[in-house]
Design an enzyme around this catalytic site. Structure first.
Site, mmCIF file in Angstrom:
data_model
loop_
_atom_site.group_PDB
_atom_site.id
_atom_site.type_symbol
_atom_site.label_atom_id
_atom_site.label_comp_id
_atom_site.label_asym_id
_atom_site.label_seq_id
_atom_site.Cartn_x
_atom_site.Cartn_y
_atom_site.Cartn_z
ATOM 1 N N ASP A 12 -77.461 -6.299 5.351
ATOM 2 C CA ASP A 12 -78.552 -5.751 6.381
ATOM 3 C C ASP A 12 -77.911 -5.438 7.698
ATOM 4 O O ASP A 12 -78.497 -5.352 8.056
ATOM 5 C CB ASP A 12 -79.134 -5.766 6.066
ATOM 6 C CG ASP A 12 -80.096 -6.955 6.575
ATOM 7 O OD1 ASP A 12 -81.589 -7.105 7.362
ATOM 8 O OD2 ASP A 12 -79.418 -8.024 7.121
ATOM 9 N N ASP A 17 -74.951 -8.905 11.154
ATOM 10 C CA ASP A 17 -74.588 -8.845 10.105
ATOM 11 C C ASP A 17 -72.960 -8.441 10.256
ATOM 12 O O ASP A 17 -71.726 -8.300 9.952
ATOM 13 C CB ASP A 17 -75.060 -7.894 9.367
ATOM 14 C CG ASP A 17 -76.308 -8.703 9.111
ATOM 15 O OD1 ASP A 17 -77.252 -8.049 9.565
ATOM 16 O OD2 ASP A 17 -76.745 -8.734 8.157
ATOM 17 N N ASN A 42 -83.026 -4.841 8.190
ATOM 18 C CA ASN A 42 -82.640 -4.530 9.539
ATOM 19 C C ASN A 42 -82.647 -3.332 9.797
ATOM 20 O O ASN A 42 -84.051 -3.011 10.725
ATOM 21 C CB ASN A 42 -81.636 -4.844 10.830
ATOM 22 C CG ASN A 42 -81.492 -5.929 10.709
ATOM 23 O OD1 ASN A 42 -82.283 -6.727 10.619
ATOM 24 N ND2 ASN A 42 -80.286 -6.487 10.077
ATOM 25 N N THR A 127 -76.761 -11.712 3.791
ATOM 26 C CA THR A 127 -77.076 -12.086 5.410
ATOM 27 C C THR A 127 -78.265 -10.788 5.471
ATOM 28 O O THR A 127 -78.420 -10.685 6.894
ATOM 29 C CB THR A 127 -76.011 -11.810 6.684
ATOM 30 O OG1 THR A 127 -75.607 -10.371 6.121
ATOM 31 C CG2 THR A 127 -74.485 -12.668 6.756
ATOM 32 N N PHE A 168 -86.725 -14.051 8.902
ATOM 33 C CA PHE A 168 -87.068 -12.311 8.720
ATOM 34 C C PHE A 168 -86.650 -11.457 6.629
ATOM 35 O O PHE A 168 -86.859 -11.338 5.981
ATOM 36 C CB PHE A 168 -86.153 -11.198 9.326
ATOM 37 C CG PHE A 168 -86.078 -9.541 8.912
ATOM 38 C CD1 PHE A 168 -84.921 -9.617 7.994
ATOM 39 C CD2 PHE A 168 -86.815 -8.981 9.393
ATOM 40 C CE1 PHE A 168 -84.830 -8.178 8.019
ATOM 41 C CE2 PHE A 168 -87.059 -7.666 8.754
ATOM 42 C CZ PHE A 168 -85.655 -7.273 8.349
ATOM 43 N N ASN A 169 -84.853 -12.712 6.216
ATOM 44 C CA ASN A 169 -84.815 -12.049 5.446
ATOM 45 C C ASN A 169 -85.339 -12.380 4.217
ATOM 46 O O ASN A 169 -85.674 -11.570 3.125
ATOM 47 C CB ASN A 169 -83.036 -12.882 5.118
ATOM 48 C CG ASN A 169 -82.418 -11.921 6.010
ATOM 49 O OD1 ASN A 169 -82.532 -10.874 6.371
ATOM 50 N ND2 ASN A 169 -81.189 -12.531 6.288
ATOM 51 N N HIS A 242 -77.459 -15.360 14.279
ATOM 52 C CA HIS A 242 -78.015 -15.505 12.258
ATOM 53 C C HIS A 242 -76.534 -15.437 11.381
ATOM 54 O O HIS A 242 -76.225 -16.434 11.213
ATOM 55 C CB HIS A 242 -79.038 -15.049 12.132
ATOM 56 C CG HIS A 242 -79.883 -14.599 12.784
ATOM 57 N ND1 HIS A 242 -81.030 -15.636 13.385
ATOM 58 C CD2 HIS A 242 -80.507 -13.812 14.288
ATOM 59 C CE1 HIS A 242 -81.587 -15.723 13.735
ATOM 60 N NE2 HIS A 242 -81.912 -14.094 13.883
ATOM 61 N N ASP A 243 -76.312 -14.320 11.354
ATOM 62 C CA ASP A 243 -75.072 -14.104 10.156
ATOM 63 C C ASP A 243 -73.730 -14.516 10.161
ATOM 64 O O ASP A 243 -73.822 -15.266 9.385
ATOM 65 C CB ASP A 243 -74.827 -12.455 9.861
ATOM 66 C CG ASP A 243 -76.244 -11.772 9.344
ATOM 67 O OD1 ASP A 243 -76.714 -10.580 9.983
ATOM 68 O OD2 ASP A 243 -77.097 -13.011 9.002
#
Ligand code: RIB
Ligand code: CA
Length: 325
Positions: A12, A17, A42, A127, A168-169, A242-243
């Site tokens: 996303d 990402d 996102n 991700t 979040f995800n 993160h991703d």
């Protein structure tokens, strides 16, 4: 040298990402990218799709196929993180609108058709919210037999980032996470326990600038814009990548530590919705349904990421013969 492994990325984009896509495309000797599937997350789907196309064009890879998928989660519309990533999901540099177009096939159909016909088992890296993946599993559960491994950015054993309880995800589509966790696969979960240690620094931005290539310049501009939110909101010392940690795990799993555990997704509509409860001490003696990571070699991560991004300053990546240093 082993041949490239088939891989599908579901994402996303979002800035982190975007970095993950450029990591994959920098390692054609490691990954045979079958396609990128996109979901809302996102920012709305039209932007996440556009941003995936922008990443491929920035990498000089207009051959990559990008598939738009589910714009919303199963139970309600996605939550957007535009304050983190900007209105269009890529705050920082004004990248040109992409000339390449997304494929007309829906991401879920692409996932099912590709997995069911692939001669080799496929890596599934995710991700963003898991809506596309869950819908594909519901529609065709047999795809699970065609997946080699699933590595997913999501969850947290400690605090959340979108709510006090949830990452979040996972918060964006908890029902989708539940479908993955009850699928019989053992996904590797790269949660905030790891990614809140993978933090950009101004010194590293200088290192990226010194690579002197268009990809590095664009990423520095994005990541500088991405930096303040995490510092101001979570008291981190930099922006959390993160991703990219998902792709780093696929390339160098030895940079990480973790264990097989039972994870339960909170599907309530209380303040804990979307929380991943990780039974790290196996108190409930339930079947292990995930491999949760809890440690990362941060220095090793940034050496890997810088090495990958340095490749965009050399000849065509497809001629890269060396492995990762
Ligand atoms: O919680 C972090 C995750 O949510 C990352 O994947 C980021 O891109 C957002 O999607
Ligand atoms: Ca993401």
């Amino acid at each position: 040298m082993s041949k490239p492994r088939p891989l599908i990325l579901d994402c996303d984009p979002g800035i982190d990402d975007f970095v993950a896509i450029l990591m994959i495309l920098a390692a054609p000797e490691k990954f045979d990218l079958l396609g990128i599937t996109v979901t809302g997350g996102n920012v709305p789907l039209k932007y996440t799709t556009q941003n995936a196309l922008k990443a491929c064009e920035l990498a000089g890879r207009t051959d990559v196929k990008v598939y738009a998928g589910c714009p919303a989660a199963m139970m309600r519309s996605h939550t957007y993180e535009s304050d983190v990533h900007g209105e269009t999901g890529l705050k920082g540099p004004e990248l040109p609108l992409p000339t390449m177009k997304a494929q007309s096939q829906h991401a879920v159909d692409f996932l099912i058709d590709t997995l069911m016909t692939s001669k080799e088992k496929v890596i599934l890296a995710t991700t963003g919210p898991l809506t596309n993946i869950a819908v594909a599993i519901i529609r065709e559960p047999r795809i699970l037999d065609h997946i080699d491994e699933i590595v997913t950015m999501g969850g947290s054993m400690e605090l959340g980032n979108i709510t006090p309880a949830a990452e979040f995800n996972f918060y964006a589509d908890p029902e989708a996470v539940h479908i993955l966790l009850t699928s019989g696969k053992l996904p590797t979960l790269v949660g905030l326990d790891v990614t809140h240690h993978v933090l950009t620094t101004h010194d590293w931005f200088e290192e990226l600038d010194a690579l002197d290539n268009p990809v590095a310049y664009a990423l520095v501009a994005m990541l500088r814009a991405f930096y303040d939110y995490d510092v101001q909101t979570y008291g981190l010392t930099g922006g959390a990548l993160h991703d990219p940690a998902v792709i780093a795990y696929l390339l160098k799993p030895d940079l990480f530590k973790g264990q097989n555990v039972h994870v339960e997704m909170d599907l309530s509509f209380n303040i804990t919705r979307g929380r991943s409860t990780v039974d790290w001490y196996d108190k409930r003696r339930l079947e292990k349904n995930a491999h949760v990571l809890n440690k990362i070699d941060v220095k090793g991560f940034f050496i890997l990421l810088t090495d990958l991004l340095s490749r965009y300053g050399t000849s065509s990546l497809s001629q890269q013969k060396t492995g990762l240093s």
